[in-house]
Write a protein that holds these residues in place. Structure first.
Motif, PDB file in Angstrom:
ATOM      1  N   GLU A  65       0.876  -1.172   0.000  1.00  0.00           N
ATOM      2  CA  GLU A  65       0.000   0.000   0.000  1.00  0.00           C
ATOM      3  C   GLU A  65       0.914   1.223   0.000  1.00  0.00           C
ATOM      4  N   ILE A  66       0.812   2.069  -1.005  1.00  0.00           N
ATOM      5  CA  ILE A  66       1.756   3.169  -1.218  1.00  0.00           C
ATOM      6  C   ILE A  66       1.007   4.493  -1.107  1.00  0.00           C
ATOM      7  N   ALA A  97      -0.937  -1.711  -4.639  1.00  0.00           N
ATOM      8  CA  ALA A  97      -0.218  -2.358  -5.743  1.00  0.00           C
ATOM      9  C   ALA A  97      -0.747  -3.765  -6.003  1.00  0.00           C
ATOM     10  N   GLY A  98      -1.123  -4.469  -4.933  1.00  0.00           N
ATOM     11  CA  GLY A  98      -1.767  -5.774  -5.083  1.00  0.00           C
ATOM     12  C   GLY A  98      -1.018  -6.726  -5.990  1.00  0.00           C
ATOM     13  N   THR A  99      -1.733  -7.245  -7.000  1.00  0.00           N
ATOM     14  CA  THR A  99      -1.154  -8.236  -7.901  1.00  0.00           C
ATOM     15  C   THR A  99      -0.063  -7.662  -8.795  1.00  0.00           C
ATOM     16  N   GLY A 100       0.069  -6.335  -8.823  1.00  0.00           N
ATOM     17  CA  GLY A 100       1.171  -5.721  -9.564  1.00  0.00           C
ATOM     18  C   GLY A 100       0.736  -4.547 -10.411  1.00  0.00           C
ATOM     19  N   ILE A 101       1.508  -3.471 -10.328  1.00  0.00           N
ATOM     20  CA  ILE A 101       1.292  -2.296 -11.169  1.00  0.00           C
ATOM     21  C   ILE A 101       2.644  -1.758 -11.600  1.00  0.00           C
ATOM     22  N   GLN A 102       2.613  -0.914 -12.631  1.00  0.00           N
ATOM     23  CA  GLN A 102       3.786  -0.143 -13.005  1.00  0.00           C
ATOM     24  C   GLN A 102       3.366   1.322 -13.026  1.00  0.00           C
ATOM     25  N   LEU A 121       3.147   0.628   3.283  1.00  0.00           N
ATOM     26  CA  LEU A 121       2.668  -0.285   4.316  1.00  0.00           C
ATOM     27  C   LEU A 121       2.441  -1.660   3.695  1.00  0.00           C
ATOM     28  N   PHE A 122       2.805  -2.699   4.459  1.00  0.00           N
ATOM     29  CA  PHE A 122       2.418  -4.036   4.038  1.00  0.00           C
ATOM     30  C   PHE A 122       0.893  -4.149   4.116  1.00  0.00           C
ATOM     31  N   ARG A 126      -2.878 -10.291   0.579  1.00  0.00           N
ATOM     32  CA  ARG A 126      -2.006 -10.348  -0.589  1.00  0.00           C
ATOM     33  C   ARG A 126      -2.820 -10.448  -1.874  1.00  0.00           C
ATOM     34  N   ASN A 127      -2.225  -9.929  -2.957  1.00  0.00           N
ATOM     35  CA  ASN A 127      -2.741 -10.118  -4.322  1.00  0.00           C
ATOM     36  C   ASN A 127      -4.150  -9.584  -4.530  1.00  0.00           C
ATOM     37  N   VAL A 128      -4.436  -8.422  -3.900  1.00  0.00           N
ATOM     38  CA  VAL A 128      -5.706  -7.747  -4.180  1.00  0.00           C
ATOM     39  C   VAL A 128      -5.633  -7.096  -5.564  1.00  0.00           C
ATOM     40  N   ALA A 129      -6.803  -6.735  -6.091  1.00  0.00           N
ATOM     41  CA  ALA A 129      -6.827  -6.015  -7.364  1.00  0.00           C
ATOM     42  C   ALA A 129      -6.202  -4.635  -7.165  1.00  0.00           C
ATOM     43  N   PRO A 130      -5.286  -4.217  -8.040  1.00  0.00           N
ATOM     44  CA  PRO A 130      -4.672  -2.890  -7.908  1.00  0.00           C
ATOM     45  C   PRO A 130      -5.736  -1.788  -7.968  1.00  0.00           C
TER      46      PRO A 130
END
Length: 238
Positions: A65-66, A97-102, A121-122, A126-130
């Motif tokens: 979490e950013i 960010a979840g499952t991944g973003i750029q 923050l952690f 895990r692996n939520v939708a961005p």
């Protein structure tokens, strides 16, 4: 029994890349301190100054979490979800960010530096939708108050994240004091002074000092000069 850890401003990691002048409260990039990897679920607190027209190229994140809080100037943002936006002083932005973003971030102004906090923050899951969210804060609510800017609840004030965390921005007048009561048992708080001087249960904190406190129920905040600070309540364990 209340426990605490003090991180003075001059104990932080520091990297000046020319285009980026960064101070790290916790281990980041080339700066590693085994005693300063995280505080509970708080992994990164970077105090960044970005030169005019410069920024971070496209880079990936996942399962974090950013939160970005501009302090001066603007920050332009683009990401792989299709978001293109500029956040300004007085705004707050969050990405799950979840499952991944750029994404990329840069200072769009040719004649002004940008100062910001970037906080990681952690997540609780895990692996939520961005996801992406930004809002403009009413800074008048911060005067002699704990003004909530982030919570776990989409219906509450501020942005929301996938974690049992609450963030507040405060702007206290000299000698003003206020009690903070913990929102959730087992959480701790990390306080970071933006400007001025405060005491937290008698512990003095100066500009850019950080203090982590846990195993408590209430804390007394008092400004010894006009002071602005960020208060982050976060889980100590996942």
């Amino acid at each position: 029994m209340k426990k605490s850890v003090l991180h003075t401003a001059d104990s932080r990691g520091h990297a000046n890349h020319g285009w980026l002048n960064a101070y790290h409260s916790f281990s980041f990039a080339s700066w590693y301190n085994p005693d300063r990897v995280q505080f509970g679920m708080l992994r990164v607190l970077n105090d960044d100054t970005i030169a005019a027209g410069m920024g971070f190229g496209t880079h990936p994140h996942d399962n974090m979490e950013i939160i970005t809080i501009p302090l001066e100037g603007d920050l332009a943002h683009k990401d792989s979800m299709g978001n293109a936006a500029t956040i300004k002083t007085g705004d707050v932005q969050v990405m799950s960010a979840g499952t991944g973003i750029q994404h990329s971030e840069f200072n769009p102004n040719a004649d002004q530096q940008t100062k910001l906090f970037q906080i990681w923050l952690f997540p609780k899951y895990r692996n939520v939708a961005p996801r992406y969210q930004q809002i403009t804060l009413d800074v008048t609510e911060q005067k002699n108050n704990f003004a909530q800017i982030l919570s776990p609840n989409p219906d509450d004030a501020g942005v929301w994240i996938h974690q049992d965390a609450w963030f507040y921005l405060s702007d206290f007048d000299t000698d003003f004091s206020k009690i903070y009561a913990l929102k959730k048992a087992g959480n701790g708080v990390y306080i970071f002074v933006i400007s001025g001087t405060i005491t937290v249960d008698g512990q003095e904190l100066q500009t850019r000092d950080g203090l982590g406190v846990w195993e408590f129920s209430t804390l007394e905040f008092k400004a010894t000069t006009d002071a602005k600070f960020l208060l982050m309540e976060i889980p100590m364990e996942q």
